[in-house]
Design a protein around this motif. Structure first.
Motif, PDB file in Angstrom:
ATOM      1  N   GLY A   1      42.306  45.111  40.349  1.00 55.98           N
ATOM      2  CA  GLY A   1      42.333  43.663  40.567  1.00 55.98           C
ATOM      3  C   GLY A   1      41.141  42.961  39.958  1.00 55.98           C
ATOM      4  O   GLY A   1      41.277  41.891  39.361  1.00 55.98           O
TER       5      GLY A   1
ATOM      6  N   ILE B   1      49.802  37.597  40.593  1.00 55.26           N
ATOM      7  CA  ILE B   1      49.633  39.014  40.295  1.00 55.26           C
ATOM      8  C   ILE B   1      49.642  39.765  41.623  1.00 55.26           C
ATOM      9  O   ILE B   1      48.666  39.766  42.366  1.00 55.26           O
TER      10      ILE B   1
ATOM     11  N   ILE C   1      45.514  36.421  42.402  1.00 61.03           N
ATOM     12  CA  ILE C   1      45.499  37.878  42.286  1.00 61.03           C
ATOM     13  C   ILE C   1      45.233  38.468  43.665  1.00 61.03           C
ATOM     14  O   ILE C   1      44.194  38.197  44.268  1.00 61.03           O
TER      15      ILE C   1
ATOM     16  N   ASN D   1      48.993  42.600  43.147  1.00 59.72           N
ATOM     17  CA  ASN D   1      48.247  43.818  42.842  1.00 59.72           C
ATOM     18  C   ASN D   1      47.939  44.678  44.060  1.00 59.72           C
ATOM     19  O   ASN D   1      47.737  45.882  43.935  1.00 59.72           O
TER      20      ASN D   1
ATOM     21  N   GLY E   1      41.933  41.318  44.552  1.00 60.52           N
ATOM     22  CA  GLY E   1      41.299  41.004  43.278  1.00 60.52           C
ATOM     23  C   GLY E   1      39.806  41.249  43.205  1.00 60.52           C
ATOM     24  O   GLY E   1      39.201  40.971  42.171  1.00 60.52           O
TER      25      GLY E   1
ATOM     26  N   ILE F   1      41.590  34.678  44.525  1.00 59.38           N
ATOM     27  CA  ILE F   1      41.875  36.070  44.870  1.00 59.38           C
ATOM     28  C   ILE F   1      41.775  36.268  46.375  1.00 59.38           C
ATOM     29  O   ILE F   1      41.157  35.488  47.098  1.00 59.38           O
TER      30      ILE F   1
END
Length: 266
Positions: free
Chosen positions: A29, A94, A21, A96, A24, A45
């Protein structure tokens, strides 16, 4: 009965997934990380904020974390090298990370601010995807979720760098879904609307100052274009991403999914 219960569990399939992520450690996140960790995912992350990274490490001592700017190719390479070592592979990315960018008329926007917004919000997703895809292919497939915005569905006056980047994310997502589908990799975009939190507070404050009205009046104007007349929470976004990574989302790809209380216009 246990098998039937498992089949009805919308989070089934998340446990054991290895998920990276970006950004994150805070905001949306962090909400995504909490949701996926609660369902048994293994996390790695990145973030650019030292304090947030430290706090994340205290909350999730078993997760991997690194300071990285997704617009910096060297940072992204170091992040994926560290994630591969920590997780042993990857099942989901992800994308993000993003920034709000400047607020102002197109003739008043500094080109450096334009480039920075595009670099973080769009190019950063490309840099991460190009490293993630070989890992996802090695895992036999997986999922990529790209963070767009309601601004990627509507034009957004006085926020042209941000809106342009988020429209680009939609094109990137749909192109990748076509490209990677034969490799069992699903690619979707999330389009949050007005998400409660410090970033949205800043956006409303800056726009209110620009047009000379109070923060409260500008907030009311923003919400008047939302059918449900309310903001959404970061956890609402996390819940949608959990669905996409679960078995329930196994045949959802190439989609632009609004989590926005039905934004009608920006």
């Amino acid at each position: 009965m246990a098998e039937q219960a498992a089949s009805n569990d919308l989070a089934a399939g998340i446990a054991g997934q290895r998920v990276l992520i970006t950004a994150g450690a805070g905001g949306i996140g962090l909400a995504i990380a909490r949701r996926l960790a609660a369902h048994g995912a293994s996390l790695f992350i990145c973030d650019v904020a030292d304090d947030a990274l430290a706090a994340f490490g205290e909350e999730f001592p078993d997760a991997g974390r690194i300071k990285a700017d997704v617009s910096d190719e060297g940072d992204v390479d170091r992040m994926f090298d560290a994630a591969a070592e920590k997780l042993g592979g990857l099942d989901a990315l992800i994308n993000n990370a993003g920034i709000a960018g400047p607020t102002g008329g197109v003739d008043a926007i500094d080109p450096a601010d334009w480039r920075r917004t595009i670099d973080v919000c769009l190019t950063g997703q490309f840099l991460c995807a190009r490293r993630a895809v070989p890992m996802l292919k090695s895992a036999g497939g997986g999922s990529v979720v790209n963070m767009s915005s309601a601004a990627g569905r509507y034009g957004y006056a006085f926020r042209t760098p941000y809106s342009s980047a988020k429209w680009g994310v939609i094109g990137f997502t749909q192109s990748l879904a076509k490209e990677l589908g034969p490799d069992n990799i699903r690619v979707n975009a999330i389009l949050p609307g007005i998400v409660e939190g410090p970033r949205m507070t800043g956006v409303i404050r800056d726009r209110a100052a620009q047009v000379g009205v109070s923060y409260e009046e500008m907030e009311t104007q923003y919400l008047s274009n939302v059918s449900l007349r309310r903001m959404v929470s970061p956890d609402d976004v996390g819940a949608m991403i959990a669905f996409l990574l679960s078995n329930a989302g196994a045949n959802v790809s190439g989609q632009s999914l609004g989590v926005d209380a039905n934004v009608e216009a920006l």
